[in-house]
Design a protein around this motif. Structure first.
Motif, mmCIF file in Angstrom:
data_model
loop_
_atom_site.group_PDB
_atom_site.id
_atom_site.type_symbol
_atom_site.label_atom_id
_atom_site.label_comp_id
_atom_site.label_asym_id
_atom_site.label_seq_id
_atom_site.Cartn_x
_atom_site.Cartn_y
_atom_site.Cartn_z
ATOM 1 N N TYR A 515 10.889 3.137 14.584
ATOM 2 C CA TYR A 515 10.227 2.386 13.509
ATOM 3 C C TYR A 515 8.929 3.040 13.048
ATOM 4 O O TYR A 515 8.560 2.952 11.878
ATOM 5 N N PHE A 516 8.245 3.706 13.997
ATOM 6 C CA PHE A 516 6.992 4.382 13.641
ATOM 7 C C PHE A 516 7.237 5.471 12.600
ATOM 8 O O PHE A 516 6.357 5.778 11.798
ATOM 9 N N ALA A 517 8.433 6.057 12.621
ATOM 10 C CA ALA A 517 8.764 7.083 11.616
ATOM 11 C C ALA A 517 9.101 6.420 10.284
ATOM 12 O O ALA A 517 8.731 6.909 9.216
ATOM 13 N N ARG A 518 9.780 5.278 10.355
ATOM 14 C CA ARG A 518 10.173 4.575 9.135
ATOM 15 C C ARG A 518 8.951 4.051 8.377
ATOM 16 O O ARG A 518 8.964 3.971 7.155
ATOM 17 N N PHE A 519 7.897 3.693 9.109
ATOM 18 C CA PHE A 519 6.683 3.199 8.465
ATOM 19 C C PHE A 519 6.080 4.238 7.508
ATOM 20 O O PHE A 519 5.350 3.892 6.584
ATOM 21 N N CYS A 520 6.394 5.502 7.729
ATOM 22 C CA CYS A 520 5.828 6.552 6.874
ATOM 23 C C CYS A 520 6.398 6.468 5.462
ATOM 24 O O CYS A 520 5.746 6.879 4.500
ATOM 25 N N SER A 521 7.632 5.978 5.356
ATOM 26 C CA SER A 521 8.263 5.847 4.036
ATOM 27 C C SER A 521 9.281 4.722 4.134
ATOM 28 O O SER A 521 10.488 4.957 4.170
ATOM 29 N N PRO A 522 8.798 3.484 4.197
ATOM 30 C CA PRO A 522 9.657 2.355 4.562
ATOM 31 C C PRO A 522 10.740 2.031 3.531
ATOM 32 O O PRO A 522 11.682 1.319 3.847
ATOM 33 N N ARG A 523 10.618 2.556 2.294
ATOM 34 C CA ARG A 523 11.639 2.220 1.291
ATOM 35 C C ARG A 523 12.482 3.437 0.911
ATOM 36 O O ARG A 523 13.225 3.390 -0.050
ATOM 37 N N ARG A 530 10.818 13.561 4.411
ATOM 38 C CA ARG A 530 10.221 14.677 5.162
ATOM 39 C C ARG A 530 8.747 14.875 4.842
ATOM 40 O O ARG A 530 7.949 15.204 5.717
ATOM 41 N N GLY A 531 8.396 14.675 3.569
ATOM 42 C CA GLY A 531 6.991 14.823 3.206
ATOM 43 C C GLY A 531 6.123 13.784 3.891
ATOM 44 O O GLY A 531 5.064 14.092 4.443
ATOM 45 N N ALA A 532 6.604 12.561 3.891
ATOM 46 C CA ALA A 532 5.822 11.462 4.470
ATOM 47 C C ALA A 532 5.679 11.611 5.984
ATOM 48 O O ALA A 532 4.593 11.477 6.536
ATOM 49 N N VAL A 533 6.787 11.881 6.661
ATOM 50 C CA VAL A 533 6.663 12.008 8.123
ATOM 51 C C VAL A 533 5.894 13.276 8.490
ATOM 52 O O VAL A 533 5.178 13.306 9.485
ATOM 53 N N GLY A 534 6.040 14.305 7.623
ATOM 54 C CA GLY A 534 5.290 15.537 7.883
ATOM 55 C C GLY A 534 3.790 15.298 7.795
ATOM 56 O O GLY A 534 3.011 15.890 8.537
ATOM 57 N N TYR A 535 3.405 14.408 6.896
ATOM 58 C CA TYR A 535 1.981 14.110 6.737
ATOM 59 C C TYR A 535 1.476 13.170 7.834
ATOM 60 O O TYR A 535 0.462 13.439 8.479
ATOM 61 N N TRP A 536 2.198 12.084 8.081
ATOM 62 C CA TRP A 536 1.651 11.037 8.958
ATOM 63 C C TRP A 536 1.907 11.249 10.438
ATOM 64 O O TRP A 536 1.073 10.888 11.283
ATOM 65 N N LEU A 537 3.062 11.756 10.796
ATOM 66 C CA LEU A 537 3.386 11.852 12.226
ATOM 67 C C LEU A 537 2.698 13.052 12.869
ATOM 68 O O LEU A 537 2.432 14.030 12.179
ATOM 69 N N PRO A 538 2.437 13.024 14.155
ATOM 70 C CA PRO A 538 2.698 11.921 15.069
ATOM 71 C C PRO A 538 1.689 10.792 14.918
ATOM 72 O O PRO A 538 0.666 10.960 14.270
ATOM 73 N N VAL A 539 2.009 9.666 15.548
ATOM 74 C CA VAL A 539 1.061 8.563 15.642
ATOM 75 C C VAL A 539 -0.144 9.066 16.442
ATOM 76 O O VAL A 539 0.025 9.624 17.516
ATOM 77 N N ASP A 540 -1.333 8.914 15.881
ATOM 78 C CA ASP A 540 -2.519 9.422 16.577
ATOM 79 C C ASP A 540 -2.949 8.519 17.716
ATOM 80 O O ASP A 540 -3.407 8.994 18.750
ATOM 81 N N GLN A 541 -2.839 7.216 17.479
ATOM 82 C CA GLN A 541 -3.219 6.284 18.551
ATOM 83 C C GLN A 541 -2.197 5.165 18.606
ATOM 84 O O GLN A 541 -2.014 4.447 17.629
ATOM 85 N N TYR A 542 -1.532 5.059 19.744
ATOM 86 C CA TYR A 542 -0.543 4.015 19.935
ATOM 87 C C TYR A 542 -1.081 3.068 20.997
ATOM 88 O O TYR A 542 -1.626 3.515 22.007
ATOM 89 N N ILE A 543 -0.949 1.770 20.756
ATOM 90 C CA ILE A 543 -1.533 0.788 21.675
ATOM 91 C C ILE A 543 -0.499 -0.285 22.004
ATOM 92 O O ILE A 543 0.157 -0.822 21.112
ATOM 93 N N GLY A 544 -0.348 -0.577 23.279
ATOM 94 C CA GLY A 544 0.585 -1.625 23.666
ATOM 95 C C GLY A 544 0.522 -1.890 25.158
ATOM 96 O O GLY A 544 -0.311 -1.324 25.861
ATOM 97 N N GLY A 545 1.394 -2.765 25.605
ATOM 98 C CA GLY A 545 1.370 -3.160 27.016
ATOM 99 C C GLY A 545 2.028 -2.138 27.927
ATOM 100 O O GLY A 545 2.932 -1.427 27.518
ATOM 101 N N VAL A 546 1.561 -2.088 29.177
ATOM 102 C CA VAL A 546 2.126 -1.152 30.156
ATOM 103 C C VAL A 546 3.579 -1.458 30.472
ATOM 104 O O VAL A 546 4.291 -0.593 30.977
ATOM 105 N N GLU A 547 3.987 -2.696 30.216
ATOM 106 C CA GLU A 547 5.350 -3.065 30.579
ATOM 107 C C GLU A 547 6.384 -2.195 29.854
ATOM 108 O O GLU A 547 7.537 -2.163 30.236
ATOM 109 N N HIS A 548 5.929 -1.452 28.837
ATOM 110 C CA HIS A 548 6.856 -0.582 28.123
ATOM 111 C C HIS A 548 6.742 0.874 28.556
ATOM 112 O O HIS A 548 7.273 1.758 27.904
ATOM 113 N N ALA A 549 6.042 1.092 29.675
ATOM 114 C CA ALA A 549 5.751 2.453 30.116
ATOM 115 C C ALA A 549 7.008 3.304 30.251
ATOM 116 O O ALA A 549 6.987 4.502 29.994
ATOM 117 N N ILE A 550 8.082 2.704 30.687
ATOM 118 C CA ILE A 550 9.307 3.487 30.839
ATOM 119 C C ILE A 550 10.229 3.239 29.674
ATOM 120 O O ILE A 550 10.493 4.126 28.874
#
Length: 869
Positions: A515-523, A530-550
């Motif tokens: 989904y993080f890739a789709r956010f670059c060009s959601p429509r 390719r232009g959008a993901v080339g510009y935005w990705l990777p996510v610079d700061q990702y934040i969430g719970g440790v329960e998703h560590a694996i």
RNA sequence: GCGGGCGUGGUGGAACUGGUAGACACGCCAGAUUUAGGUUCUGGUGGCUUCGGCCGUGGGGGUUCAACUCCCUCCGCCCGCACCA
């Protein structure tokens, strides 16, 4: 002077409307500015937001607002992880259609998130259950299929008997389904898998590049992938002892050095040889059946005794001429790992030792621990697994374990058995392919068709999307797609014959893997632009719970590689920096009947706790993670309606470091609210007493004004540094210090001079600006109160004046023999000799020395003096 | 069992590459103002003390002029994995 209390709920709505009208948080690709992509793990639309969401999205919002102010082109999107079982459960329990339930929840939660004042680009909103989203996901699936990354396998799967679906290994926790909590059963069933193992080594190697991930998470992933290097060894089966076609048994070992200590070979109950033996031997068949009966759940497997069945098959020892080893079927050997067969060396493996003791097999030590006496060394109840010197091992004797491993590997790979090398080096992984088939309705349909003539055929691109039927019934247990009268009946796209749609849907973890890739060009018409993901990705700061560590993080890393291979992105690692936030906790409450009670229903009076309505006594239980089942939750809506979003945001960022668990307390919330009101008063007072906006800086400053300016600029520097490191609690403390300094300045200056008037305004402005990422509404209101026309949300981050960050004089401690005796205020650049002279003159220092001989004086300029006497 | 993390006042926590331990906040105590009250402001608040000091970052030991910080060891709590050959 009286200042109106700040009416947070009303003013917050106002500023939210202003930001939205101006499109302040809209993000567009813009090569002229450096990009910054900040993302929080998107929520599952379960109904209402909880405090965990508030914490997560507040932290992300601080980063987004801070980076935006620092000149970055910030992407900060929001969406919904919207497929999943709870929607179907709601359908079963309440007769609501899953889509209806999901989109209603999304509408509620969107409003709630909007009330928090998050700087999100809502134009990019998406839900994974939108046809538009899962159509793209089906395209990705087909591309991955074409690239050889999808497979259909019949294998032992984890079956959740409550949710009636298959679970991935990652979704089984302590032998139970991660969602239902039901004991998981083992079943053989065909399923679609993603070949995550194709990237096992790459996923492991990639961890080394993720220097901005928590070590803990990297380690957990490394352990999960579980790489081990060893040797495949082929054992020659003694003729006439085994069924035909089984003249060789291949085992995997990481300890070829211990081969001279081998006393048996063991195979898994579902090993092909075991099955072949069972076909002719009733006792063997009975034993295998017993293993499978006893061990249907992972939890039971863990506590079982070591049991074996002597097959009377014998193999030749590969390095001891004339020796033979018995072959057992053993309950502790897993078909899923290695080759499903081992050689047992009881002296140096605990499981093998327990097995050998139970069946009277020899225990031959071959590794002598350092310092042990070879004449007396023996194995008791504990196998020796450490390093040492080889003994009883012919050509290996005297070598270390590492040397012996290599020597044995070279020896065996050079030998042949039936025309092939006896051994081959092998790297083994614990990681298994990711089974994605789920026998559920509310998920992304797998775009495949089963044709009796052509086999399994992919849905042609032109026929996408494969949409979910809307008219489904949840009356019968099992997969509603399978029960649907017409949906699965289609013509084969190849031969046109009547065929059947795949009725499995994809694991919802697939949805969140890209989904993080789709956010670059959601429509976009394709999964990614390719232009959008080339510009935005990777996510610079990702934040969430440790329960998703694996689970989630490993899948997303795999998916990014798969998307790279299929040409959808050009990167391998999706998240440059990862932050794992702590959970929210709260005390638990129970009434006399032992039922859980919401904190909102508890009142405290004279040290007693009782129920708000009934007045009944309430027992206070331990502080635990907030959970609906224990009712120790606080509704964000209540807090926001009463105090405003800024108070909730400020409280949740204060005091506790973001990675730790935070305890929610009503007193803490009140404290946070009081401070924000105080800050509002201070700003208004400073606006009234201080210089007007844009007033020129005076030439000279008196000592007080100078001190206030230093304090403000120091706080600015400290807060900036704290935000960069996501140390929000430290930033909060710094802001308190500045508020205290400003308060002092206001109190001690009834009618301030020009220099102080400038300093007061400057301090108030800095206060509003550095607090803005955390409490954006109040800051915006303050900015206006200070006479500014533009929006603070669009203003750049202020810069500290370096001249105000260094003091001309410093106060340093003076120690005698390491104990602090006095302090010394002296010019910052004072020479060592001057510091020493001044320090030795101090009364307390002279007394502490007490006339003793001074042996040495350690001087660290600007820090400390230590007199050794 | 294996792997990892943590342990600082009554509480949450601060302390840069070793350099004034306890910033900041909550709570508590005292005072002021106001009020019907929540409010606001000021001062105090690690322990002991013979008021000179002494002791203090889970316990013990070590390195150093100097240790919350580095090393060894023990104790306690938390998390992850768990028959992985």
């Amino acid at each position: 002077m009286t200042i109106e209390r700040y009416d947070a709920p009303a003013r917050e709505k106002h500023w939210q409307a202003v930001w939205e009208a101006r499109g302040v948080f809209r993000a567009d690709e813009n090569e002229s500015r450096p990009k910054y992509y900040v993302l929080e793990m998107f929520p599952y639309p379960s109904g209402r937001i909880h405090m965990g969401h508030v914490r997560n999205y507040t932290m992300g919002d601080v980063v987004a607002r801070f980076m935006r102010a620092r000149g970055f082109n910030v992407l900060h999107p929001m969406g919904w992880d919207a497929f999943g079982l709870p929607a179907e459960n709601a359908a079963i329990e309440r007769g609501v259609h899953p889509a209806q339930w999901t989109y209603d929840n999304i509408a509620t939660m969107r409003d709630q998130l909007k009330s928090m004042g998050l700087s999100l680009d809502w134009s990019r909103e998406l839900a994974t259950c939108d046809v538009d989203y899962y159509e793209q996901q089906q395209k990705l699936f087909l591309d991955m299929l074409a690239a050889g990354l999808v497979d259909r396998k019949t294998r032992k799967v984890n079956w959740d008997p409550v949710d009636h679906t298959v679970l991935a290994n990652e979704q089984v926790i302590d032998g139970r389904g991660w969602r239902s909590g039901a004991l998981v059963e083992q079943r053989e069933q065909p399923e679609w898998v993603f070949k995550i193992t194709a990237f096992a080594d790459d996923l492991l190697e990639g961890l080394g590049t993720l220097d901005r991930w928590p070590d803990k998470v990297r380690l957990m992933q490394a352990n999960w992938i579980g790489k081990s290097e060893g040797l495949l060894i082929r054992f020659d089966v003694a003729a006439a002892t085994a069924p035909s076609g089984h003249d060789v048994i291949t085992v995997f070992t990481t300890r070829p050095d211990t081969l001279f200590g081998a006393s048996f070979v063991a195979i898994a109950p579902d090993h092909p040889l075991a099955k072949a033996i069972a076909a002719k031997n009733e006792d063997a068949a009975r034993f295998i059946a017993e293993c499978q009966r006893g061990g249907t759940t992972a939890a039971e497997l863990e506590t079982q005794e070591k049991k074996g069945f002597d097959t009377s098959v014998r193999v030749k020892h590969p390095v001891i001429e004339g020796a033979a080893l018995p072959v057992y079927i053993a309950n502790f050997i897993l078909m899923e790992y290695g080759t499903g067969a081992i050689f047992g060396c009881p002296a140096h493996d605990q499981r093998d030792l327990e097995f050998a003791r139970a069946y009277g097999l020899p225990v031959i030590p071959v590794v002598l621990p350092p310092g042990a006496d070879p004449a007396t060394f023996a194995i008791g109840d504990e196998a020796y697994t450490g390093d040492g010197t080889m003994i009883n091992s012919s050509f290996l004797n005297g070598l270390t374990v590492a040397e012996a491993k290599e020597a044995m590997a070279q020896h065996l790979t050079a030998q042949t058995l039936k025309g092939e090398p006896v051994a081959a080096r092998q790297t083994q992984y614990r990681l298994r392919d990711w089974g994605i088939s789920r026998q559920r309705y509310w998920g992304c349909p797998i775009p495949m068709i089963h044709c009796e003539v052509c086999g399994i055929v992919p849905v042609p691109a032109k026929d996408l999307p494969v949409t979910l039927p809307e008219d489904v019934s949840f009356d019968v247990p099992g997969n509603p797609l399978d029960h649907h009268p017409t949906w699965k009946h289609v013509a084969c796209p190849q031969c046109g014959a009547p065929a059947r749609r795949e009725t499995d849907t994809m694991d919802t973890f697939v949805d969140s893997s890209w989904y993080f890739a789709r956010f670059c060009s959601p429509r976009a018409e394709e999964p990614t632009d390719r232009g959008a993901v080339g510009y935005w990705l990777p996510v610079d700061q990702y934040i969430g719970g440790v329960e998703h560590a694996i689970l989630h993080l490993l899948y997303a890393r795999f998916f990014t590689r798969a998307m790279h291979k299929t040409g959808h992105v050009a990167i391998d690692e999706p998240f440059k920096s990862l932050f794992a936030q702590g959970m929210l906790t709260h005390a638990t409450y129970k009434d006399e009947a032992g039922k859980w009670v919401f904190p909102a229903d508890v009142v405290f009076e004279n040290g007693k706790t009782r129920h708000r309505e009934t007045g009944a006594a309430i027992t206070v239980g331990p502080i635990e993670s907030m959970s609906k089942s224990k009712k120790n939750v606080v509704d964000p809506d209540d807090i926001i309606a009463r105090y405003g979003a800024d108070t909730a945001r400020w409280f949740i960022l204060s005091d506790t470091p973001p990675e730790r668990d935070i305890e929610w307390s009503a007193a803490g919330v009140d404290g946070a609210h009081r401070f924000l009101q105080r800050a509002w008063r201070l700003v208004n007072e400073a606006a009234a007493k201080g210089a007007p906006a844009g007033a020129p800086r005076p030439e000279r400053f008196g000592a007080d004004a100078e001190a206030l300016r230093r304090s403000a600029h120091r706080s600015l520097t400290e807060v900036t540094a704290a935000f960069e490191k996501l140390r929000f609690n430290v930033a909060v403390a710094q802001i308190y210090e500045l508020a205290n300094a400003l308060s002092q300045g206001l109190q001690t200056n009834e009618n301030p001079e020009e220099d102080m008037r400038f300093a007061l305004r400057e301090a108030a402005e800095i206060l509003a600006r550095i607090a803005a990422p955390m409490v954006p509404h109040l800051a915006e209101e303050s900015w206006a109160a200070l006479g500014h026309q533009g929006l603070l949300a669009e203003a750049p981050w202020p810069e500290a004046d370096p001249a105000l960050l260094v003091d001309e004089t410093v106060t340093i401690a003076v120690q005698v023999n390491g104990k602090r005796r006095d302090e010394l205020t002296i010019a910052r650049d004072a020479a060592k000799e001057d510091i020493e002279a001044a320090a030795l003159k101090l009364e307390n220092v002279v007394r502490a020395i007490g006339g003793r001989q001074i042996k040495k004086v350690v001087i660290v300029p600007q820090r400390i003096v230590n007199v050794v006497a």
